[in-house]
Design a protein around this motif. Sequence first.
Motif, PDB file in Angstrom:
ATOM      1  N   MET A   5       0.894  -1.248  -0.082  1.00 22.45           N
ATOM      2  CA  MET A   5      -0.085  -0.064  -0.039  1.00 22.45           C
ATOM      3  C   MET A   5       0.857   1.301   0.193  1.00 22.45           C
ATOM      4  N   GLN A   6       2.041   1.197   0.543  1.00 18.51           N
ATOM      5  CA  GLN A   6       2.807   2.361   0.533  1.00 18.51           C
ATOM      6  C   GLN A   6       3.301   2.947  -0.694  1.00 18.51           C
TER       7      GLN A   6
ATOM      8  N   GLU B 244      -4.612   5.260  -6.568  1.00 19.82           N
ATOM      9  CA  GLU B 244      -4.581   3.857  -6.395  1.00 19.82           C
ATOM     10  C   GLU B 244      -5.109   3.636  -5.116  1.00 19.82           C
ATOM     11  N   ARG B 245      -4.860   4.190  -4.079  1.00 17.68           N
ATOM     12  CA  ARG B 245      -5.197   3.916  -2.804  1.00 17.68           C
ATOM     13  C   ARG B 245      -6.813   3.838  -2.609  1.00 17.68           C
ATOM     14  N   ALA B 246      -7.467   5.049  -3.289  1.00 19.58           N
ATOM     15  CA  ALA B 246      -8.956   5.277  -3.382  1.00 19.58           C
ATOM     16  C   ALA B 246      -9.367   3.892  -3.826  1.00 19.58           C
ATOM     17  N   PHE B 247      -8.906   3.246  -4.914  1.00 24.42           N
ATOM     18  CA  PHE B 247      -9.329   1.961  -5.473  1.00 24.42           C
ATOM     19  C   PHE B 247      -8.934   0.479  -4.841  1.00 24.42           C
ATOM     20  N   SER B 248      -7.953   0.790  -3.870  1.00 24.75           N
ATOM     21  CA  SER B 248      -7.459  -0.661  -3.576  1.00 24.75           C
ATOM     22  C   SER B 248      -8.485  -1.464  -2.776  1.00 24.75           C
ATOM     23  N   SER B 249      -8.275  -2.738  -3.145  1.00 28.69           N
ATOM     24  CA  SER B 249      -9.519  -3.638  -2.439  1.00 28.69           C
ATOM     25  C   SER B 249      -8.916  -4.326  -1.070  1.00 28.69           C
TER      26      SER B 249
ATOM     27  N   ILE C 197       4.250  -8.222  -9.799  1.00 33.65           N
ATOM     28  CA  ILE C 197       3.591  -6.827  -9.974  1.00 33.65           C
ATOM     29  C   ILE C 197       2.720  -6.653  -9.236  1.00 33.65           C
ATOM     30  N   PRO C 198       2.668  -5.415  -8.473  1.00 35.66           N
ATOM     31  CA  PRO C 198       1.438  -5.010  -7.805  1.00 35.66           C
ATOM     32  C   PRO C 198       0.151  -4.981  -8.488  1.00 35.66           C
ATOM     33  N   TYR C 199      -0.964  -5.432  -7.827  1.00 34.89           N
ATOM     34  CA  TYR C 199      -2.310  -5.244  -8.760  1.00 34.89           C
ATOM     35  C   TYR C 199      -3.477  -4.450  -7.849  1.00 34.89           C
ATOM     36  N   ILE C 200      -4.161  -3.952  -8.426  1.00 37.30           N
ATOM     37  CA  ILE C 200      -5.431  -3.514  -7.779  1.00 37.30           C
ATOM     38  C   ILE C 200      -6.735  -3.844  -8.777  1.00 37.30           C
ATOM     39  N   ILE C 201      -7.577  -4.437  -7.943  1.00 36.31           N
ATOM     40  CA  ILE C 201      -8.672  -5.216  -8.454  1.00 36.31           C
ATOM     41  C   ILE C 201      -9.996  -4.288  -8.348  1.00 36.31           C
ATOM     42  N   VAL C 202     -10.783  -4.183  -9.358  1.00 32.36           N
ATOM     43  CA  VAL C 202     -12.093  -3.101  -9.529  1.00 32.36           C
ATOM     44  C   VAL C 202     -13.266  -3.784  -9.713  1.00 32.36           C
ATOM     45  N   GLU C 203     -14.149  -3.391  -9.508  1.00 30.69           N
ATOM     46  CA  GLU C 203     -15.526  -4.193  -9.669  1.00 30.69           C
ATOM     47  C   GLU C 203     -15.820  -4.554 -11.118  1.00 30.69           C
ATOM     48  N   ASN C 204     -15.739  -3.750 -12.084  1.00 28.15           N
ATOM     49  CA  ASN C 204     -16.109  -3.998 -13.436  1.00 28.15           C
ATOM     50  C   ASN C 204     -15.511  -2.892 -14.424  1.00 28.15           C
ATOM     51  N   TYR C 205     -15.784  -3.152 -15.560  1.00 28.76           N
ATOM     52  CA  TYR C 205     -14.934  -2.430 -16.675  1.00 28.76           C
ATOM     53  C   TYR C 205     -15.390  -0.820 -16.772  1.00 28.76           C
ATOM     54  N   PRO C 206     -16.340  -0.489 -16.543  1.00 27.53           N
ATOM     55  CA  PRO C 206     -16.369   1.150 -16.491  1.00 27.53           C
ATOM     56  C   PRO C 206     -15.361   1.518 -15.377  1.00 27.53           C
ATOM     57  N   LYS C 207     -15.316   0.766 -13.994  1.00 28.58           N
ATOM     58  CA  LYS C 207     -14.467   1.375 -13.087  1.00 28.58           C
ATOM     59  C   LYS C 207     -13.176   1.272 -13.348  1.00 28.58           C
ATOM     60  N   LEU C 208     -12.679  -0.090 -14.225  1.00 21.56           N
ATOM     61  CA  LEU C 208     -11.481   0.020 -14.616  1.00 21.56           C
ATOM     62  C   LEU C 208     -10.921   1.174 -15.361  1.00 21.56           C
TER      63      LEU C 208
ATOM     64  N   GLY D 106      -9.523  10.262  -5.237  1.00 17.60           N
ATOM     65  CA  GLY D 106      -8.118  10.275  -4.768  1.00 17.60           C
ATOM     66  C   GLY D 106      -7.435  11.352  -5.746  1.00 17.60           C
ATOM     67  N   LEU D 107      -8.251  11.974  -6.762  1.00 15.07           N
ATOM     68  CA  LEU D 107      -7.425  12.834  -7.544  1.00 15.07           C
ATOM     69  C   LEU D 107      -7.469  14.487  -7.131  1.00 15.07           C
ATOM     70  N   LEU D 108      -6.647  14.670  -6.075  1.00 12.73           N
ATOM     71  CA  LEU D 108      -6.801  15.701  -5.341  1.00 12.73           C
ATOM     72  C   LEU D 108      -5.843  16.759  -5.717  1.00 12.73           C
ATOM     73  N   ILE D 109      -5.976  17.255  -6.984  1.00  8.86           N
ATOM     74  CA  ILE D 109      -5.361  18.667  -7.618  1.00  8.86           C
ATOM     75  C   ILE D 109      -6.523  19.278  -8.092  1.00  8.86           C
ATOM     76  N   SER D 110      -6.397  20.809  -7.960  1.00  9.30           N
ATOM     77  CA  SER D 110      -7.234  21.772  -8.374  1.00  9.30           C
ATOM     78  C   SER D 110      -7.212  22.145  -9.811  1.00  9.30           C
ATOM     79  N   LYS D 111      -6.031  22.211 -10.424  1.00  4.85           N
ATOM     80  CA  LYS D 111      -5.589  22.950 -11.661  1.00  4.85           C
ATOM     81  C   LYS D 111      -5.599  21.825 -12.592  1.00  4.85           C
ATOM     82  N   LYS D 112      -6.599  22.068 -13.803  1.00  7.84           N
ATOM     83  CA  LYS D 112      -6.406  20.970 -14.837  1.00  7.84           C
ATOM     84  C   LYS D 112      -4.924  20.878 -15.416  1.00  7.84           C
ATOM     85  N   PRO D 113      -4.500  19.545 -15.463  1.00 12.89           N
ATOM     86  CA  PRO D 113      -2.997  19.646 -16.287  1.00 12.89           C
ATOM     87  C   PRO D 113      -3.180  20.187 -17.724  1.00 12.89           C
ATOM     88  N   ASN D 114      -2.009  20.681 -18.167  1.00 14.36           N
ATOM     89  CA  ASN D 114      -1.724  20.877 -19.751  1.00 14.36           C
ATOM     90  C   ASN D 114      -1.203  19.674 -20.215  1.00 14.36           C
ATOM     91  N   PHE D 115      -1.817  19.348 -21.401  1.00 14.78           N
ATOM     92  CA  PHE D 115      -1.228  18.086 -22.001  1.00 14.78           C
ATOM     93  C   PHE D 115      -0.471  18.626 -23.289  1.00 14.78           C
TER      94      PHE D 115
END
Length: 473
Positions: free
Chosen positions: A1-2, A8-13, A23-34, A89-98
């Motif tokens: 977890m560290q 990723e921590r917001a989705f960790s099961s 390799i570390p892995y994270i499991i989510v409920e379904n395809y949309p959440k993936l 868990g996306l704790l940023i206020s300004k939209k990133p520049n791509f």
Amino acid sequence: MQSFTKVERAFSSKIERRHPVNIPYIIVENYPKLGLLTALRFIEWVNENPYGVISLPTGKTPESFIFWAKKILSEWDTTGGKKLREENGLLISKKPNFNNLHFVQIDEYYPVGSQQHNSFYHFVEKNYIENFGLDKSKGQFINCDMIALAEGRHFSEIFPNGIVDLNLRFREAKTSKEKLQQESIFILDEWCSNYEQKVRDLGGIGFFLGGIGPDGHIAFNTRGSDHHSTTRLTRANYETQAAAAGDLGGIEISKNRLIITIGLQTITFNPEATAIIFAAGEGKAPMVANALEEAPSNLNPASALAKLKNARFYITHGAASMLKDYKYHYFASTPWNQQKTDRAVMDLCEKINKFGEHLTIDDLKKDEYCSMIPNLDHHTVQNVINSVKQKIERGTFTFSKQRILYTGPNHDDIILGLLPHIHRLSRNETNRSHFAVMTSGADTVTNKFLIKSLEDTLNFLNADQIQMVNYPD
């Protein structure tokens, strides 16, 4: 977890990790959440690496990822958008520049026109360059139309039938046409080497996102690929050709198409790279389990990512279903029931290659999961057999006076999967059947190919070259 990020921590099961994985892995409920997880993690990475090098997937795999990325970016300043980011868990206020990102195209069929709707170049241009606001001048692309071949000619002149004979790398060209083709193949090889060098000059890929194929491939690095492989022109194996058949108009076409792909070392060249493989559905479970739990090897291309500290697998419950920890969680985390008994016994049959009626009580007691069955005794296996029979009987029950709607993505899915049941229900004149086929219309398998396959099968049967037709019991 560290080592997980805030997203990723917001989705960790809460599945207990008892067994080591590559390799570390994270499991989510379904395809949309993936798709949501991958989109949030991508934006999180871009925020931290605004001048980074990204490489994103093509085809059907990233549809949910693209949907969520567009939604998050377009609704950035809305109340709903802010809430979605904060909850995940996306704790940023300004939209990133791509605009300052460098894009690296992962792969492409060869030869294929860049504006053909199923070319990966076309996909990248439409879904990433336009939708994400990337600066095209900062990208590395595989545009077959722009790769000048022998005498400056286009691929349609050098390979008019779309077939590239890679044996010309090793044998002598016999005609003037073959000499041009041979020279063109060497030009393509040089182009691939230059492409690889350009990626390395950028410092390597910083963020890689990809799916995992039917043979475990990532990018087009098929089963058996060297973990030190680089960008190259190569041939796909049958599993990959079959998967590509829908894109290219049939297996007869896809089997003759080559591929230009970045290599496994292209992906892992940057030791700080964030490399994510995402997979959904039980069909991907064997490949996921092999990549995560078996020793890294050429047979499992995705296991090459084990050398990266920031490598991850994002998977649905279905894709995780063959992982040891997931299996243990399934059997141990909730009260036991008949469904678990059925699954434990049937899994044991497959594991030790025995029919159910041949299992002994010792077989059951030695198995990790069968030994958990309450009141385990000599009647356990017969109870499972009876349970399976009951399910089959329920499935063959004939309805009357019903209107039945059959749906499927392709006509053959309905017929192959349900034909006996359809036949039984349709014979009852009180039933009315309706069929809805939702398909693109592309013929993945042509009649000609199917007929030849059946003829080949018949010849093999007549020659006694197929063993899986006679069983001693």
